[in-house]
Design a protein around this motif. Structure first.
Motif, PDB file in Angstrom:
ATOM      1  N   LEU A 149       2.212  -7.092  -4.575  1.00  0.00           N
ATOM      2  CA  LEU A 149       2.514  -5.703  -4.239  1.00  0.00           C
ATOM      3  C   LEU A 149       2.047  -4.752  -5.346  1.00  0.00           C
ATOM      4  CD1 LEU A 149       6.069  -6.209  -2.712  1.00  0.00           C
ATOM      5  CD2 LEU A 149       4.009  -5.464  -1.488  1.00  0.00           C
ATOM      6  N   HIS A 150       2.209  -5.174  -6.593  1.00  0.00           N
ATOM      7  CA  HIS A 150       1.714  -4.384  -7.726  1.00  0.00           C
ATOM      8  C   HIS A 150       0.220  -4.121  -7.580  1.00  0.00           C
ATOM      9  CE1 HIS A 150       1.217  -3.378 -12.111  1.00  0.00           C
ATOM     10  NE2 HIS A 150       0.027  -3.899 -11.874  1.00  0.00           N
ATOM     11  N   ASN A 151      -0.545  -5.171  -7.330  1.00  0.00           N
ATOM     12  CA  ASN A 151      -1.993  -5.017  -7.179  1.00  0.00           C
ATOM     13  C   ASN A 151      -2.352  -4.153  -5.971  1.00  0.00           C
ATOM     14  OD1 ASN A 151      -2.413  -6.571  -9.441  1.00  0.00           O
ATOM     15  ND2 ASN A 151      -3.494  -8.225  -8.396  1.00  0.00           N
ATOM     16  N   PHE A 152      -1.609  -4.336  -4.866  1.00  0.00           N
ATOM     17  CA  PHE A 152      -1.884  -3.547  -3.665  1.00  0.00           C
ATOM     18  C   PHE A 152      -1.701  -2.056  -3.937  1.00  0.00           C
ATOM     19  CE2 PHE A 152      -0.239  -1.404   0.144  1.00  0.00           C
ATOM     20  CZ  PHE A 152      -1.317  -1.573   0.998  1.00  0.00           C
ATOM     21  N   ILE A 153      -0.609  -1.701  -4.617  1.00  0.00           N
ATOM     22  CA  ILE A 153      -0.352  -0.290  -4.935  1.00  0.00           C
ATOM     23  C   ILE A 153      -1.453   0.259  -5.827  1.00  0.00           C
ATOM     24  CG2 ILE A 153       1.209   1.273  -6.174  1.00  0.00           C
ATOM     25  CD1 ILE A 153       3.512  -0.591  -5.260  1.00  0.00           C
ATOM     26  N   ARG A 154      -1.863  -0.515  -6.808  1.00  0.00           N
ATOM     27  CA  ARG A 154      -2.892  -0.051  -7.751  1.00  0.00           C
ATOM     28  C   ARG A 154      -4.248   0.099  -7.066  1.00  0.00           C
ATOM     29  NH1 ARG A 154      -3.219   3.185 -11.922  1.00  0.00           N
ATOM     30  NH2 ARG A 154      -4.565   2.463 -13.614  1.00  0.00           N
ATOM     31  N   ILE A 155      -4.631  -0.881  -6.270  1.00  0.00           N
ATOM     32  CA  ILE A 155      -5.929  -0.845  -5.593  1.00  0.00           C
ATOM     33  C   ILE A 155      -5.970   0.279  -4.561  1.00  0.00           C
ATOM     34  CG2 ILE A 155      -7.426  -2.116  -3.996  1.00  0.00           C
ATOM     35  CD1 ILE A 155      -6.505  -4.694  -5.405  1.00  0.00           C
ATOM     36  N   SER A 156      -4.839   0.541  -3.926  1.00  0.00           N
ATOM     37  CA  SER A 156      -4.789   1.549  -2.866  1.00  0.00           C
ATOM     38  C   SER A 156      -4.806   2.979  -3.401  1.00  0.00           C
ATOM     39  CB  SER A 156      -3.540   1.339  -2.010  1.00  0.00           C
ATOM     40  OG  SER A 156      -3.539   0.060  -1.425  1.00  0.00           O
ATOM     41  N   ASN A 157      -4.668   3.137  -4.719  1.00  0.00           N
ATOM     42  CA  ASN A 157      -4.682   4.468  -5.345  1.00  0.00           C
ATOM     43  C   ASN A 157      -3.596   5.390  -4.793  1.00  0.00           C
ATOM     44  OD1 ASN A 157      -6.884   4.053  -7.136  1.00  0.00           O
ATOM     45  ND2 ASN A 157      -8.304   4.293  -5.421  1.00  0.00           N
ATOM     46  N   PHE A 158      -2.442   4.792  -4.463  1.00  0.00           N
ATOM     47  CA  PHE A 158      -1.309   5.623  -4.055  1.00  0.00           C
ATOM     48  C   PHE A 158      -0.843   6.465  -5.244  1.00  0.00           C
ATOM     49  CE2 PHE A 158      -0.160   2.024  -0.959  1.00  0.00           C
ATOM     50  CZ  PHE A 158      -0.819   2.652   0.084  1.00  0.00           C
ATOM     51  N   MET A 159      -0.281   7.632  -4.955  1.00  0.00           N
ATOM     52  CA  MET A 159       0.374   8.410  -5.991  1.00  0.00           C
ATOM     53  C   MET A 159       1.683   7.715  -6.332  1.00  0.00           C
ATOM     54  SD  MET A 159      -1.520  10.882  -6.944  1.00  0.00           S
ATOM     55  CE  MET A 159      -0.317  11.833  -7.852  1.00  0.00           C
ATOM     56  N   ASP A 160       1.701   7.015  -7.439  1.00  0.00           N
ATOM     57  CA  ASP A 160       2.848   6.197  -7.783  1.00  0.00           C
ATOM     58  C   ASP A 160       3.452   6.692  -9.097  1.00  0.00           C
ATOM     59  OD1 ASP A 160       4.285   3.408  -7.258  1.00  0.00           O
ATOM     60  OD2 ASP A 160       3.856   3.544  -9.394  1.00  0.00           O
ATOM     61  N   ALA A 161       4.740   7.006  -9.079  1.00  0.00           N
ATOM     62  CA  ALA A 161       5.395   7.603 -10.247  1.00  0.00           C
ATOM     63  C   ALA A 161       5.408   6.666 -11.443  1.00  0.00           C
ATOM     64  CB  ALA A 161       6.825   8.001  -9.878  1.00  0.00           C
ATOM     65  N   ASP A 162       5.586   5.366 -11.220  1.00  0.00           N
ATOM     66  CA  ASP A 162       5.659   4.429 -12.338  1.00  0.00           C
ATOM     67  C   ASP A 162       4.314   4.299 -13.045  1.00  0.00           C
ATOM     68  OD1 ASP A 162       8.374   3.850 -11.891  1.00  0.00           O
ATOM     69  OD2 ASP A 162       7.839   2.441 -10.305  1.00  0.00           O
ATOM     70  N   PHE A 163       3.231   4.199 -12.283  1.00  0.00           N
ATOM     71  CA  PHE A 163       1.901   4.166 -12.894  1.00  0.00           C
ATOM     72  C   PHE A 163       1.594   5.492 -13.580  1.00  0.00           C
ATOM     73  CE2 PHE A 163       0.955   0.528 -10.031  1.00  0.00           C
ATOM     74  CZ  PHE A 163       0.400  -0.326 -10.972  1.00  0.00           C
ATOM     75  N   ALA A 164       1.986   6.608 -12.963  1.00  0.00           N
ATOM     76  CA  ALA A 164       1.723   7.924 -13.553  1.00  0.00           C
ATOM     77  C   ALA A 164       2.441   8.079 -14.883  1.00  0.00           C
ATOM     78  CB  ALA A 164       2.153   9.025 -12.585  1.00  0.00           C
ATOM     79  N   ASP A 165       3.689   7.613 -14.948  1.00  0.00           N
ATOM     80  CA  ASP A 165       4.457   7.721 -16.191  1.00  0.00           C
ATOM     81  C   ASP A 165       3.807   6.936 -17.317  1.00  0.00           C
ATOM     82  OD1 ASP A 165       6.302   9.310 -14.969  1.00  0.00           O
ATOM     83  OD2 ASP A 165       7.796   7.735 -14.658  1.00  0.00           O
ATOM     84  N   ILE A 166       3.360   5.720 -17.026  1.00  0.00           N
ATOM     85  CA  ILE A 166       2.795   4.891 -18.086  1.00  0.00           C
ATOM     86  C   ILE A 166       1.440   5.422 -18.530  1.00  0.00           C
ATOM     87  CG2 ILE A 166       1.490   3.170 -16.761  1.00  0.00           C
ATOM     88  CD1 ILE A 166       3.937   2.394 -19.609  1.00  0.00           C
TER      89      ILE A 166
END
Length: 228
Positions: free
Chosen positions: A165-182
């Motif tokens: 699921l982590h890889n899917f979210i990253r590959i899909s380029n969703f606006m994700d708050a956790d990735f944005a924060d880091i």
């Protein structure tokens, strides 16, 4: 490449094997990632008492498809792993010489004092991608923050499911708050810039070869720094 621990529920007779220094039962998860914070490999299920080097040896011995890098490429690893062919470790401190490595050691301290610390600073900066990936992964999947109610087999399946699921979210380029924060935190900590440029007998030979490559890069970095 790096390892991280997640809690696991095991039978009482197995607790000593899975116990680590945090006084709980853990799995030692070894992962490889790319520079986009994507998991590219995971060895899932080593006992928490295992040293990172032991986990790597287990993965290489048991997994016939373990992804060794091409001959001219390397995995960046911390000092818990050997510096040998395909695995690029930093300079370690010795009894007579203290060498800084972690990024936090450079933030409020003098700049690198020699070629070894300059190399280590660049190495730590590049390798920090896997630390950021683990941080996002554990922050998003709070199931790893508390002692699990599942047995070890289910917990291993949970690990693999969340990695996917982590890889899917990253590959899909969703606006994700956790990735944005880091990513925001990373930009705030980028306070330096460098150009890096384009045990049996076999292990000893591999280690010597990697040491020569590391020394060559360290000399180049230090010379470039001195000429600025």
């Amino acid at each position: 490449m790096d390892g991280t621990h997640v809690c696991v529920k095991v039978k009482p007779e197995l607790q000593e094997m899975y116990w680590n220094r945090h006084d709980n039962a853990y799995l030692n998860i070894m992962a490889i990632c790319d520079l986009n914070m994507l998991f590219t490999y995971i060895w899932n299920g080593a006992p928490g008492s295992c040293h990172d080097t032991t986990v790597l040896q287990m993965a290489q011995q048991i997994d016939t498809e373990f992804p060794l890098p091409p001959s001219d490429k390397y995995y960046l690893v911390d000092s818990g792993y050997p510096n040998k062919q395909g695995f690029f470790a930093p300079y370690r401190s010795s009894r007579n010489r203290f060498v800084r490595y972690h990024m936090s050691q450079f933030h409020s301290s003098p700049p690198p004092r020699n070629k070894h610390e300059l190399f280590n600073q660049c190495h730590a900066f590049l390798r920090s991608v896997i630390e950021r990936m683990f941080a996002v992964w554990k922050k998003k999947w709070r199931i790893f923050s508390d002692f699990p109610r599942y047995n070890i087999q289910i917990q291993k399946r949970v690990v693999m499911a969340t990695v996917g699921l982590h890889n899917f979210i990253r590959i899909s380029n969703f606006m994700d708050a956790d990735f944005a924060d880091i990513m925001t935190e990373t930009k705030n900590n980028q306070n330096f810039e460098h150009d890096i440029g384009d045990m049996d007998a076999t292990e000893i030979a591999d280690g010597e070869a990697m040491t020569q490559i590391r020394d060559t890069i360290a000399n180049m970095l230090w010379e470039n720094q001195s000429n600025r």
